[in-house]
Design a protein around this motif. Sequence first.
Motif, PDB file in Angstrom:
ATOM      1  N   LEU A 155       0.803  -1.226   0.000  1.00 41.20           N
ATOM      2  CA  LEU A 155       0.000   0.000   0.000  1.00 41.20           C
ATOM      3  C   LEU A 155       0.831   1.269   0.000  1.00 41.20           C
ATOM      4  N   GLY A 156       2.090   1.200   0.451  1.00 44.86           N
ATOM      5  CA  GLY A 156       2.867   2.409   0.668  1.00 44.86           C
ATOM      6  C   GLY A 156       2.807   2.816   2.131  1.00 44.86           C
ATOM      7  N   ARG A 157       3.806   3.592   2.555  1.00 44.19           N
ATOM      8  CA  ARG A 157       3.959   3.883   3.975  1.00 44.19           C
ATOM      9  C   ARG A 157       2.780   4.667   4.552  1.00 44.19           C
ATOM     10  N   ARG A 158       2.376   5.754   3.897  1.00 47.12           N
ATOM     11  CA  ARG A 158       1.300   6.576   4.455  1.00 47.12           C
ATOM     12  C   ARG A 158      -0.036   5.841   4.426  1.00 47.12           C
ATOM     13  N   SER A 159      -0.341   5.219   3.312  1.00 44.96           N
ATOM     14  CA  SER A 159      -1.608   4.495   3.205  1.00 44.96           C
ATOM     15  C   SER A 159      -1.660   3.341   4.190  1.00 44.96           C
ATOM     16  N   ALA A 160      -0.543   2.630   4.360  1.00 43.88           N
ATOM     17  CA  ALA A 160      -0.501   1.527   5.312  1.00 43.88           C
ATOM     18  C   ALA A 160      -0.760   2.026   6.725  1.00 43.88           C
ATOM     19  N   ALA A 161      -0.181   3.175   7.058  1.00 43.01           N
ATOM     20  CA  ALA A 161      -0.390   3.723   8.402  1.00 43.01           C
ATOM     21  C   ALA A 161      -1.864   4.059   8.627  1.00 43.01           C
TER      22      ALA A 161
END
Length: 364
Positions: A155-161
Amino acid sequence: MDLPSFVAWLVDEAAASPAPERFLAELGRRLLCDGLPLAGGALTLSVPHPIIARRTWLWRAETGAVIEALAFAVAPPVEAGREWLAGLGPVWEDGIGTSPESPLLGWAGIANGAGRDAFDPADADRLREVARFAAAPLAALAAREARAALLEAYLGRRSAARVQAGALARGTGETIRAALLCADLRDFTALSEVTEPHAMIATLDAWFDRVAGAVHAFGGEVLKFIGDGVLAIFPVAAAPGKAQGDRDACEAALRAIAASRAGMAHLDQVRRAQGLAPLPFGAALHFGEILWGNIGAADRLDFTAIGPAVNLVSRLEGLCKPLGRSVLISGAVAANTSAPLVPLGEHALRGIADPCAVFTLPED
């Protein structure tokens, strides 16, 4: 029951540690308070990640600081924790579990003038007790880190968070301001018709490495790979003023485009030396508001970006080939940068009501 401080903490609170580095630092602090002569500690976790095989956190008792070391999947195996601890003093280390992928917890004692190369038996017994009671909280921590690594990879770092924070409901999201990058290869269909599938996958991976690597290097996030295409965003970060945040996002996107072009130029040189055709591509930049959140079916969601700005950057990228340019930049980005750009006039974009002011790079 009167338990030592570190045991009580491991039983009652450690599983809720927000991160491995916090777990290690707090455990080390409590062991020092309990009288253990420690110079440092190390915690190693295996992670299911396409690049990173293991993450090791290194704690120094003298300062309380924690640093991180990464072991990469393609590199020869290293014992970063043991090697670092050995530089501080005698080492005690144990695997927390029976699997080769189990957490590894180690401690360095304080070296003395007598040249002692091992922990005292009583101290070693206490460290074995630490390992025993650390098994449950470390299992929970390792599971959380594994889940985070998988989500970030897909998902990518920001989306995963956001997903880990509980943003799971379909149709929910937030409106953010961001610079958007949309890029894809030219004549991909024709190339795939004459290229063996495994070679085509390697070609796509090489292309995505150049673009995604540049996006991540300048603080952006890849939202999606679509066939041979990439959609990435550079969200506006908190800044002293709104205008400064907008400019920072657009400047980051422009730097990522420059790095992508340099990476692809080098890749084309390599391909020519191998007797392969170069990989022409088109890329577009735009800036605006997007809805960033969950869309999809009731039981299959996608965390992505939608909105007029996403539509515009996609249409603008489609204009690269007709205009004979590899990079096109919207007026919204041009208004937020001092970089020299070449105006190409206003152009109608399919499905977009108003014409778009279009710019390109001087070297394009």
